[in-house]
Design an enzyme around this catalytic site. Structure first.
Site, PDB file in Angstrom:
ATOM      1  N   TRP A   1       0.814  -1.218   0.000  1.00 58.72           N
ATOM      2  CA  TRP A   1       0.000   0.000   0.000  1.00 58.72           C
ATOM      3  C   TRP A   1       0.846   1.266   0.000  1.00 58.72           C
ATOM      4  CZ3 TRP A   1      -2.262   1.417   5.475  1.00 58.72           C
ATOM      5  CH2 TRP A   1      -1.271   1.269   6.436  1.00 58.72           C
ATOM      6  N   ASP A   2       2.127   1.136  -0.319  1.00 63.32           N
ATOM      7  CA  ASP A   2       3.051   2.258  -0.182  1.00 63.32           C
ATOM      8  C   ASP A   2       2.759   3.410  -1.133  1.00 63.32           C
ATOM      9  OD1 ASP A   2       5.448   1.127   1.699  1.00 63.32           O
ATOM     10  OD2 ASP A   2       4.511  -0.444   0.518  1.00 63.32           O
TER      11      ASP A   2
ATOM     12  N   GLU B   1      -0.496  -5.536  11.990  1.00 64.59           N
ATOM     13  CA  GLU B   1      -0.467  -6.911  11.491  1.00 64.59           C
ATOM     14  C   GLU B   1      -0.331  -7.960  12.589  1.00 64.59           C
ATOM     15  OE1 GLU B   1       2.701  -6.736   8.638  1.00 64.59           O
ATOM     16  OE2 GLU B   1       1.346  -6.055   7.064  1.00 64.59           O
TER      17      GLU B   1
ATOM     18  N   LYS C   1       1.787  -3.672  16.315  1.00 61.75           N
ATOM     19  CA  LYS C   1       3.081  -3.627  15.627  1.00 61.75           C
ATOM     20  C   LYS C   1       3.342  -2.226  15.062  1.00 61.75           C
ATOM     21  CE  LYS C   1       5.368  -5.511  11.511  1.00 61.75           C
ATOM     22  NZ  LYS C   1       5.184  -6.374  10.313  1.00 61.75           N
ATOM     23  N   GLN C   2       2.274  -1.570  14.616  1.00 59.19           N
ATOM     24  CA  GLN C   2       2.427  -0.275  13.963  1.00 59.19           C
ATOM     25  C   GLN C   2       1.136   0.510  14.091  1.00 59.19           C
ATOM     26  OE1 GLN C   2       2.915  -2.520  10.162  1.00 59.19           O
ATOM     27  NE2 GLN C   2       1.809  -0.800   9.268  1.00 59.19           N
TER      28      GLN C   2
END
Length: 803
Positions: free
Chosen positions: A365-366, A504, A620-621
């Site tokens: 998705w960058d 994730e 995680k993020q």
């Protein structure tokens, strides 16, 4: 040679260079990726020319978007994985003195060593002074480039100075096709042999070539190279000796060297594939390029001009000046990954650039982080990245249908065809177990495709693209969201169940037999946003295109009305204090002191202990915070008000604070997302996170991971923060909106960009913000500064007081 004067003894304060002093075998893989050179068509890692792949070095050359699929036996199952292919190595170039050892940086006494990446011109310099085991002392100056002027060419120039010896020098130059994909340790059990050799040969009057083919995708790859030697400026007329096998070819050239002599070795290489446009045969194209190729000095001059053109569009000025060098490095790697040469290649935006084999070169998705930078400077390239998605719309439709949904469900990981490329398993080195990978449940990727389509339309004001491709993408993604949303009569709301958010770690509820979590706030609100934009786009289309799509896509008023209902009745889960939940039930999970796992993957550590990260409140993020990164406070409030929820700044602050405390930032994307989410609430904290993100691939845990490829999204994310959050730049169909919110540490910021072929410059100087238009602009511009609109004529400036 005079042309190399730009690269001699660079000033360490120069913000156009990245330099490493001293040779560090432990850091070599990191430097190979960080100092890699590319041009949007291919990238070559900064491996030593004399090195082969081993525990220290990893030569790698990758053509943008060139994948191959292989089958392996993993965890007693047959799996297939599509990977970016490591191509034949064009770098091999070494030498020996008086039939002694072939030069290797690992087998000599190093007296001095420095690597310098010149960002302004896309040139890598390596300086070495060494002594061999016989006491002979030599100085080596290497210049390397991958041509931005001629995208199929690359070159090396080595200058050797015999400081205290004379004798016979033998030079070995080769093309090595004996390569495999071996850059990522955890892929070790997988099949890695992507290439099969076809043939090698020589060229007249000088040169050699090799052709190979990918084993499954059947793409032919051709490399040709020419090596020339000069002693004290005089060309050596030596045909040399050729050693030739089917998978490698080498040339040996011998010369006599006097004490103090300077020996220049030039190697020019040409790379083509059978998928390239405007050629009949890739091997013929590579051979013709090498026969016609200029000398290295001419190639270097053209390289400087080509990069100067790119920097005219992309450069910025930024104080504190210590951060400017890193910001330029980030721009540099974006342009090496995606440049004007990428436009015809049908490729997406890889998470790790084309710099290594991390994530197998897949597309995630960058684009949501990278495209905003490109749209303002290279709208045609940004359009092609969106067309990568459009060309795979039918694959997304098929994926949705296979899962029982309507519309288009884009895959979390994509490569050549648009099928889901998420691997079935991930290997935990700490436990020795294969773990089922469920990250394909990140259905939110479709909303990102929609978001970038809409952003491109607003900034580029390209209604033609919206008519031809963008509207169809938005409608089919909206169909998917309306299809996956299920009605819950108990709360009279629609819900999205069994998915994953950007965090994730949470792939399921504790002890659940089925994967996925319910009502991820980010996913649900992005679905609502997409449904609203799809309805809006129908009103924007010309009547003929509206009728055409209505008929082609078999739309109905009932379906449009259903989109409206879902977009007004989507469920969003709140905590008791009014904060947004990451997902339903997140607050009922156990707390975890994740600090004890610093620099470790928390999910792997817990799994090795027989525990499960799904049981804990740890991310995680950034997850919910992505909403505040992408949208303004006003936009978030409007979305929630549409759903019948109230939401204020206090709830926003509590939401971000709650989740920030429970985020480990193991992803390179996490810190800059929080920096963007916090920029209006806590500028000091935002700045701290921003500066940490700047260093992502330069130091810390992410720098070690960077040996498998740079983190392109994180690099672009820092530019996104500067441009959209701190500067507050937004464009909506020709109107330029500015709502700056600068941390006190930013003393100066200047950015340039183009809209509809009109040039603009915005500059912060002290407590003023100046907006300037070029005298060549064709029309006036509407500037809306903190809600007040002003027209700006061509060749004039406006100055605003920063509040």
């Amino acid at each position: 040679m005079p042309i190399f004067s730009n690269y001699d003894s660079p000033d360490p304060e120069n913000t156009w260079i990245i330099a490493f002093d001293g040779y560090d075998p432990q850091d070599e893989g990191h430097r190979e990726a960080l100092l890699a050179l590319g041009n949007g068509y291919f990238v070559t890692r900064a491996a030593a020319t004399e090195a082969m792949a081993d525990d220290i070095h990893y030569p790698g050359t990758y053509r943008a978007g060139l994948y191959n699929r292989l089958v392996s036996q993993i965890n007693d199952e047959t799996v297939d994985d599509e990977s970016l292919v490591n191509l034949p190595n064009w770098l091999p170039l070494t030498f020996c003195i008086d039939e002694g050892d072939w030069f290797s940086i690992d087998r000599v006494e190093i007296l001095a060593y420095r690597q310098i990446l010149h960002l302004r011109y896309g040139v890598l310099r390596r300086e070495i002074q060494f002594r061999d085991r016989d006491g002979r002392q030599t100085r080596l100056h290497e210049h390397r480039l991958v041509s931005m002027a001629q995208p199929h060419l690359a070159g090396l120039h080595l200058e050797l100075i015999a400081e205290n010896w004379l004798g016979a020098l033998e030079i070995r130059s080769a093309i090595d096709g004996r390569v495999v994909n071996n850059n990522v340790r955890r892929y070790e059990p997988y099949n890695k042999q992507h290439l099969e050799p076809i043939e090698t040969g020589t060229l007249e009057p000088a040169g050699m070539w090799l052709i190979a083919r990918t084993r499954q995708s059947g793409v032919e790859v051709a490399l040709a190279a020419r090596t020339q030697v000069l002693v004290d400026g005089t060309m050596v007329n030596s045909t040399g000796t050729i050693e030739r096998e089917i998978d490698q070819i080498g040339e040996y050239i011998r010369v006599r060297v006097n004490r103090g002599a300077a020996i220049a070795i030039e190697k020019i290489a040409a790379l083509y594939t059978s998928r390239d446009p405007a050629i009949a045969c890739c091997i013929e194209a590579s051979q013709q390029d090498i026969i016609a190729a200029p000398r290295f000095t001419d190639l270097l001059a053209a390289q400087e001009r080509a990069w100067e053109r790119l920097w005219m569009r992309c450069d910025l000025e930024f104080k504190p000046v210590e951060h400017l060098r890193i910001a330029r490095l980030h721009i540099f790697h974006i342009l090496q990954t995606i440049s004007p040469h990428t436009a015809d290649l049908d490729v997406g935006l890889p998470a790790r650039g084309w710099h290594g084999e991390g994530y197998r070169g897949h597309i995630f998705w960058d684009e949501v982080f990278v495209l905003p930078f490109l749209i303002y400077r290279f709208p045609a390239i940004a359009r092609e990245i969106l067309l990568y998605r459009y060309r795979r719309l039918n694959a997304a439709r098929a994926l949705a249908q296979n899962h029982g949904y309507r519309g288009a469900m884009f895959p979390w990981r994509s490569a050549s065809t648009g099928r889901e490329e998420t691997p079935r398993f991930q290997f935990n080195f700490l436990s020795g177990h294969w773990i089922r990978d469920r990250t394909e449940l990140q259905r939110h990727i479709g909303a990102i495709v929609a978001h970038t389509v809409w952003a491109y339309y607003l900034i580029a004001d390209d209604l033609t693209f919206l008519c031809d491709c963008g509207a169809e993408l938005l409608i089919e993604i909206a169909r998917f969201w309306a299809s996956i949303a299920t009605y819950n009569p108990e709360c009279d709301r629609y819900e999205i169940l069994g998915v994953m958010g950007p965090d994730e770690y949470h792939t399921a509820y504790p002890n659940a037999k089925t994967p996925g979590i319910d009502n991820n706030t980010y996913t649900n609100l992005m679905a609502v946003w997409t449904l609203c934009r799809a309805r809006e786009v129908l009103d924007l289309l010309p009547s003929s295109r509206y009728r055409e799509l209505w008929h082609w896509l078999k739309l109905s008023q009932d379906e449009i009305d259903h989109w409206d209902r879902v977009s007004r009745k989507m469920r969003v889960v709140f905590y008791e204090n009014g904060s947004l939940s990451q997902f339903e039930g997140f607050d009922r999970l156990k707390e975890l002191d994740w600090q004890q796992f610093e620099h470790q993957r928390i999910n792997w550590v817990l799994e090795a202990k027989g525990d499960d990260v799904n049981c804990y409140q740890v991310a995680k993020q950034a997850d919910v915070a992505m909403l505040f990164f992408l949208f303004s406070e006003t936009e978030i409030e409007a979305l929630l008000q549409r759903l019948g929820y109230t939401f204020d700044r206090n709830q926003m602050e509590n939401t971000i604070a709650y989740h920030f405390q429970r985020t480990s930032h193991e992803s390179s994307l996490s810190r800059f997302v929080y920096a963007g989410a916090l920029f209006q609430l806590d500028r000091e904290k935002s700045w701290q996170l921003f500066t940490q993100s700047l260093a992502t691939d330069l130091s810390g845990a992410s720098s070690d991971e960077a040996k498998r490829g740079i983190h392109l999204g994180a690099m672009a994310g820092t530019l996104y923060i500067l441009q959209h959050h701190y500067l507050g730049l937004q464009v909506d169909r020709g109107k330029i909106y500015l709502n700056p919110s600068f941390p006190t540490q930013i003393e100066h910021l200047r950015v340039s960009f183009q809209l509809k072929s009109n040039d603009f410059q915005i500059e912060k100087i002290g407590d003023r913000l100046n907006v300037t238009t070029a005298s060549t602009n064709q029309s006036s511009a509407s500037i809306v500064y903190q809600g007040e609109a002003v027209d700006l004529q061509p060749g004039t400036s406006l100055s605003f007081a920063l509040r």
